[in-house]
Structures are given as structure tokens and as C-alpha cells.
Design an enzyme around this catalytic site. Structure first.
Site, PDB file in Angstrom:
ATOM      1  N   PHE A 151       0.660  -1.233   0.151  1.00 30.38           N
ATOM      2  CA  PHE A 151       0.102  -0.090   0.030  1.00 30.38           C
ATOM      3  C   PHE A 151       0.848   1.427   0.017  1.00 30.38           C
ATOM      4  CE2 PHE A 151      -2.372  -3.443   1.988  1.00 30.38           C
ATOM      5  CZ  PHE A 151      -3.566  -3.346   1.380  1.00 30.38           C
ATOM      6  N   LYS A 203      -6.750  -4.777  -1.985  1.00 31.33           N
ATOM      7  CA  LYS A 203      -5.774  -3.897  -2.687  1.00 31.33           C
ATOM      8  C   LYS A 203      -6.427  -3.097  -3.766  1.00 31.33           C
ATOM      9  CE  LYS A 203      -2.262  -1.787  -4.446  1.00 31.33           C
ATOM     10  NZ  LYS A 203      -1.134  -1.004  -4.003  1.00 31.33           N
ATOM     11  N   LEU A 249      -9.211  14.401  -0.336  1.00 29.13           N
ATOM     12  CA  LEU A 249     -10.200  15.193  -0.618  1.00 29.13           C
ATOM     13  C   LEU A 249      -9.740  16.446  -0.960  1.00 29.13           C
ATOM     14  CD1 LEU A 249     -12.745  15.057   2.458  1.00 29.13           C
ATOM     15  CD2 LEU A 249     -13.138  14.164   0.255  1.00 29.13           C
ATOM     16  N   ALA A 251      -9.213  18.502  -4.066  1.00 31.56           N
ATOM     17  CA  ALA A 251      -9.487  18.614  -5.506  1.00 31.56           C
ATOM     18  C   ALA A 251      -8.397  19.182  -6.492  1.00 31.56           C
ATOM     19  CB  ALA A 251     -10.797  19.925  -5.579  1.00 31.56           C
ATOM     20  N   CYS A 259      -0.840   3.549 -10.329  1.00 29.25           N
ATOM     21  CA  CYS A 259      -1.639   2.612  -9.645  1.00 29.25           C
ATOM     22  C   CYS A 259      -3.038   2.772 -10.010  1.00 29.25           C
ATOM     23  CB  CYS A 259      -1.282   2.713  -8.425  1.00 29.25           C
ATOM     24  SG  CYS A 259       0.527   2.328  -7.895  1.00 29.25           S
ATOM     25  N   LYS A 262      -4.676   2.539 -13.514  1.00 30.40           N
ATOM     26  CA  LYS A 262      -4.667   0.998 -13.981  1.00 30.40           C
ATOM     27  C   LYS A 262      -5.635   0.149 -12.987  1.00 30.40           C
ATOM     28  CE  LYS A 262      -1.041  -0.889 -12.220  1.00 30.40           C
ATOM     29  NZ  LYS A 262      -0.779  -2.307 -11.485  1.00 30.40           N
TER      30      LYS A 262
HETATM   31  C1  UGA Z   1      -1.596   4.973  -4.760  1.00 32.43           C
HETATM   32  C2  UGA Z   1      -2.300   4.724  -3.256  1.00 32.43           C
HETATM   33  O1  UGA Z   1      -2.385   6.037  -2.488  1.00 32.43           O
HETATM   34  C3  UGA Z   1      -1.193   3.526  -2.458  1.00 32.43           C
HETATM   35  O2  UGA Z   1      -1.839   3.062  -1.115  1.00 32.43           O
HETATM   36  C4  UGA Z   1      -0.879   2.319  -3.303  1.00 32.43           C
HETATM   37  O3  UGA Z   1      -0.074   1.400  -2.571  1.00 32.43           O
HETATM   38  C5  UGA Z   1      -0.310   2.711  -4.538  1.00 32.43           C
HETATM   39  O4  UGA Z   1      -1.269   3.648  -5.384  1.00 32.43           O
HETATM   40  C6  UGA Z   1      -0.105   1.409  -5.386  1.00 32.43           C
HETATM   41  O5  UGA Z   1      -1.009   0.843  -5.757  1.00 32.43           O
HETATM   42  O6  UGA Z   1       0.954   1.017  -5.442  1.00 32.43           O
HETATM   43  P1  UGA Z   1       0.604   6.599  -5.274  1.00 32.43           P
HETATM   44  O7  UGA Z   1      -0.236   6.146  -7.009  1.00 32.43           O
HETATM   45  O8  UGA Z   1       1.932   6.619  -5.320  1.00 32.43           O
HETATM   46  O9  UGA Z   1      -0.289   5.730  -4.291  1.00 32.43           O
HETATM   47  O10 UGA Z   1       0.179   8.183  -5.527  1.00 32.43           O
HETATM   48  P2  UGA Z   1      -1.200   8.973  -4.298  1.00 32.43           P
HETATM   49  O11 UGA Z   1      -0.411   9.525  -3.315  1.00 32.43           O
HETATM   50  O12 UGA Z   1      -2.384   7.859  -3.809  1.00 32.43           O
HETATM   51  O13 UGA Z   1      -1.937   9.942  -5.263  1.00 32.43           O
HETATM   52  C7  UGA Z   1      -2.248   9.502  -6.600  1.00 32.43           C
HETATM   53  C8  UGA Z   1      -2.757  10.500  -7.705  1.00 32.43           C
HETATM   54  O14 UGA Z   1      -4.049  11.206  -6.879  1.00 32.43           O
HETATM   55  C9  UGA Z   1      -1.811  11.840  -7.784  1.00 32.43           C
HETATM   56  O15 UGA Z   1      -1.900  12.135  -9.172  1.00 32.43           O
HETATM   57  C10 UGA Z   1      -2.378  12.827  -6.821  1.00 32.43           C
HETATM   58  O16 UGA Z   1      -1.986  14.222  -7.112  1.00 32.43           O
HETATM   59  C11 UGA Z   1      -3.814  12.245  -6.961  1.00 32.43           C
HETATM   60  N1  UGA Z   1      -4.623  12.993  -5.505  1.00 32.43           N
HETATM   61  C12 UGA Z   1      -4.407  12.654  -4.321  1.00 32.43           C
HETATM   62  C13 UGA Z   1      -5.664  13.933  -5.942  1.00 32.43           C
HETATM   63  O17 UGA Z   1      -5.774  14.580  -6.855  1.00 32.43           O
HETATM   64  N2  UGA Z   1      -6.457  14.448  -4.857  1.00 32.43           N
HETATM   65  C14 UGA Z   1      -5.912  13.923  -3.332  1.00 32.43           C
HETATM   66  O18 UGA Z   1      -6.700  14.108  -2.309  1.00 32.43           O
HETATM   67  C15 UGA Z   1      -4.959  12.997  -3.301  1.00 32.43           C
END
Ligand code: UGA
Length: 441
Positions: A151, A203, A249, A251, A259, A262
């Protein structure tokens, strides 16, 4: 740390593989890393880390004596019973997960009662059962199998490994499941020990839920733009409800990375393949695609068309603290700007090298100020700290126009406005009046 900790093998040296290897080495295990990419293994042996992840290089260096790198699976098999599989499972054209790298590992495994595959790669729910069937078909029925999804988030992967919210172990109750539980014991995290299919689903469902949360708040933001509310205040008010929580949350201009896009697609396909139409996820994906494009509409509105307009993109990576460009919103944004005739200059503190191979028709600047020179508009794409610390008076002086689009609601709107610039965030309709009275935040 105790020297009696079980040695492990790690197959695949991408983000998940290297962080798992470094983490377990830090906890005291000897770790045997295997990858088919000989160049990567040579670099790792020389102490070079092929990806940008804060703290990873240091942790690998600190535990170098316990870390071994090889292109030969036999090396890991000779030293470790537990083999963590961390190979890629990219999407296929149909949206299903491509399991060819996972299948190659299964093929390469010898018949053995001594070894277990521990699946870290994100795979469709049902993969474990299929793998066990393949083992039987290949006369390798003695091999054990455990699902142990990861995770970690890019950019904070080491912290996430060392302080997980939970450890999920899906197994059939044999020695391998017990051994994996033992390995994770020092981390003192809540344990979910369950069957293999449920672990796999935890997951996918977790990622799909987080992506849903983001698309939801993005739609609320879009409505806020119509009604005059400020989505930052709305999210703050919602997040204080324990049942909702404040995280994910924010925006913005959509989620990206290797991840969420996909895995949301893979879960939707998995459901579809079993005859169930996962309607909600179809919308989550569509909302995200549209969200990436909304910046274009804002630029067009303010600049009365984009032909010949100079646009500076601040940030390219899919989020800060990573050089990962996979499914980054900047890819859609830069392509659309190009198609509309804009002149684009982009700056990212670390992702430029990755971006150069994916993005064409834009120029790369060596600093934010260089990107902003003579720009009609600046768009914050990735909320790197470097951009949050900018002096907006300097930015205003170097620009020829005065528009700042904050695609992540991360900038200090008052500071941007005080520099004489026009600030537009995502869903921040009522932001001006609330900012005046909202000091009690
Ligand atoms: C995500 C999950 O958060 C991890 O728990 C998981 O292990 C991982 O995928 C995976 O499957 O390997 P990650 O892709 O590294 O992690 O990045 P995140 O921090 O989750 O952000 C994902 C995207 O959502 C980013 O583009 C971020 O800018 C966006 N985001 C995130 C938002 O637009 N708003 C938010 O409030 C949070």
C-alpha cells in the site's frame, strides 16, 4: 536487529521491489534481489538507484551488506524460501492487468516444497487461485503462495513501508503465511490475515475507493465553481466527520500515476469479465479524464483563445516527490495545449528526463522563473514545495500576462493576488470572501 530474521528474495526491482528490499534489509533480513534487466542490476550493484524516491538511496546504502543483486533467480532460491514478487502488471488494451511478467516468474520457479511466492504485485482478485492451479499443472504443487499486497505511496514509500496502516496477508494457513506474518511483526501494524482472493480484493478496492474519493471531490469542486462555494472549505467541513476523514479530498486536475488509473480500470474489467457492470468506476474514470481537460477551458476563457499564447507549466510529475510521469495529468494538458496552438514551457525539479521521452512540442526550462518568462499564464500542475515558496512578485515581473491557474489548490491565493496576478484555483468560487473570515481555520 536480530540476525535470525528470515532471508528473503525479491523478484523485480521497481518501486515496490526496491522499497520492499530496502525495508526488510533494514529490519535485519538478508535480501536477494533479482531482475531480468541486466543493466539495472549492474547499476544497483554499483550503488546507483534507478528511480527517484526520497530516502531510498540512503536506506539501500545503509544496508548494502545485506542486499544482493542478481539476474539469476537461482541465487535467490539458493538463499531464501520466501520470494516476494514485485514485477509490473501494466494495463492491456482491454484494461485487464497484463500478467505476463507474473506468469514468467511462475514458469521459472522449480518444483519445490521449500519455497513460497509472496505476491506484492497488484493482481486481479482470483490470480492466487489461478497460480495454484498453474503450479499443479506444472507439477509444482509443493510451492506455497501468499498474497501480501503493498500500500505504499510514491514519494513517501519508505515511511509507508515502515509504518503501514495495516499488513494484509492472504494465504491458506500454511507455513508461508506464518513466515510472512513473522517478517512483518517488528512493524507492529494491524494484521488482516485472510484468504487469498480477499487479500487481492483489499488492494484493488482500496485504490478504487481512494480514486472514487478524488473524483467525488473534483465533481463537488466543479459544482462549487457554478454555485460560488469554496471546495477547500467544503472538504475541510466534510473531512472533520470521522466517517469521511480529511484525506484524499484535495480537488485538482485529476489523479494519475502507475496505480490508480490502472487499478480502477482493472477492477472495472475484472467485474465486467465476471458479468458485473461496475457503473460507479466507469464514472470515476470519466470524471478524471474530463478533470484533466478543465484547465484548458479556464485558459481559453481568460486568454480568449490559445493560439500563440505562452503557457508555463509548473511541474510535470503525477505528484510531488517523484519523477514518475505515468498517467500524469501534464501529459494530457501539454498535448491539448499543443493542439490548440499554445507555446508551452515547462519546469519540473526532477521529472524532466522522464518527461522528455513522453512529451513533444514543448520546451523545458531550468527554473520556474525561466518557464514563466513572457508567459501569458502559469499553470501549477504538480505541487512541489519549490513552487509553494516562490515570490509571486518576481513571477509577475517576468510574465507578460497576469493569469495563474492553481491546478492543485496549493498556492497562497492572497500572495498571488497581492502580486497583481489573477488567481484561479479548482472549485474556489467563494474563496475570496471566506479567506477574509476564515482565519479561525
Ligand atoms: C497509490 C495509493 O495511495 C497507495 O496506497 C498504493 O499502494 C499505490 O497507489 C499503489 O497501488 O502502488 P500513488 O499512486 O503513489 O499511491 O499516489 P497517491 O499519493 O495515492 O496519489 C495518486 C494521484 O491522486 C496523484 O496524481 C495525486 O495528485 C492525486 N490526488 C491524491 C488528488 O488529486 N487528490 C488527493 O486528495 C489525493
Amino acid at each position: 536487529m536480530s540476525s535470525a530474521r528470515a532471508p528473503i528474495g525479491v523478484i523485480g526491482t521497481g518501486y515496490v521491489g526496491l522499497v520492499t528490499a530496502a525495508g526488510f534489509a533494514e529490519l535485519g533480513s538478508e535480501v536477494w534481489c533479482v531482475d531480468i534487466d541486466a543493466e539495472k542490476i549492474a547499476r544497483l550493484r554499483a550503488g546507483e538507484v534507478p528511480i527517484y524516491e526520497p530516502g531510498l538511496e540512503e536506506l539501500l546504502a545503509k544496508n548494502a551488506e545485506r542486499l544482493h543483486f542478481s539476474t539469476d533467480l537461482a541465487d535467490a532460491l539458493a538463499h531464501a524460501r520466501l520470494l516476494f514478487v514485485a514485477v509490473g502488471t501494466p494495463p492491456t488494451y482491454s484494461g485487464d492487468a497484463d500478467l505476463s511478467a507474473v506468469n514468467a516468474v511462475i514458469e521459472a520457479m522449480p518444483a519445490s516444497d521449500e519455497h513460497a511466492l509472496i505476491m506484492k504485485s497488484t493482481v486481479p482478485s482470483g490470480t492466487g487461485v489461478a497460480v495454484k492451479r498453474m503450479f499443479d499443472e506444472q507439477d509444482k504443487g509443493g510451492l506455497a503462495y501468499v498474497s501480501c499486497p503493498e500500500f505504499l505511496k510514491e514519494g513517501s514509500a519508505i515511511k509507508d513501508f515502515m509504518h503501514p496502516d495495516r499488513v494484509v496477508v492472504g494465504d491458506v494457513g500454511d507455513w508461508a503465511g506464518d513466515a510472512v506474518v513473522e517478517l512483518y511483526k517488528p512493524l507492529d501494524a494491524p494484521l488482516v490475515r485472510t484468504d487469498i482472493a480477499s487479500a487481492e480484493m483489499v488492494k484493488l478496492a482500496s485504490n478504487a475507493f481512494l480514486a472514487t474519493k478524488i473524483s467525488f471531490i473534483n465533481e463537488i469542486a466543479n459544482v462549487c465553481e457554478e454555485t460560488g462555494a469554496d471546495v477547500v472549505e467544503v472538504a475541510r467541513g466534510m473531512g472533520l466527520d470521522d466517517r469521511i476523514g480529511p484525506k484524499f479530498l484535495q480537488a485538482g486536475i485529476g489523479f494519475g500515476g502507475s496505480c490508480f488509473p490502472k487499478d480502477v480500470d482493472a477492477l472495472k474489467q475484472l467485474a465486467g469479465n465476471s458479468g458485473y457492470h461496475f457503473q460507479l468506476l466507469t464514472s470515476v474514470i470519466e470524471v478524471n479524464e474530463l478533470q484533466k481537460r478543465r484547465v484548458i477551458g479556464k485558459l481559453q476563457k481568460h486568454l480568449s483563445g490559445l493560439v500563440g499564447k505562452r503557457i508555463a507549466l509548473f511541474g510535470l510529475a503525477f505528484k510531488p516527490n517523484t519523477d514518475d510521469m505515468r498517467e500524469a495529468s501534464s501529459l494530457v494538458l501539454s498535448a491539448r495545449l499543443n493542439a490548440d496552438g499554445a507555446i508551452v514551457a515547462a519546469y519540473d525539479p526532477v521529472a524532466e528526463e522522464q518527461a522528455r521521452s513522453l512529451v513533444s512540442g514543448i520546451s523545458f526550462a531550468a527554473s520556474p522563473m525561466e518557464a514563466a518568462r513572457d508567459a501569458d499564464a502559469v499553470v501549477l500542475v504538480t505541487e512541489w514545495d519549490e513552487f509553494l515558496e516562490l515570490d509571486w512578485k518576481d513571477v509577475a515581473e517576468t510574465m507578460s500576462g497576469n493569469l495563474v491557474i492553481d491546478g492543485r489548490n496549493a498556492l497562497d491565493a492572497d500572495a498571488v493576488r497581492a502580486a497583481g496576478l489573477v488567481y484561479e484555483g479548482v472549485g474556489r468560487g467563494g474563496q475570496r470572501s471566506i479567506a477574509k473570515s476564515g482565519a479561525q481555520a
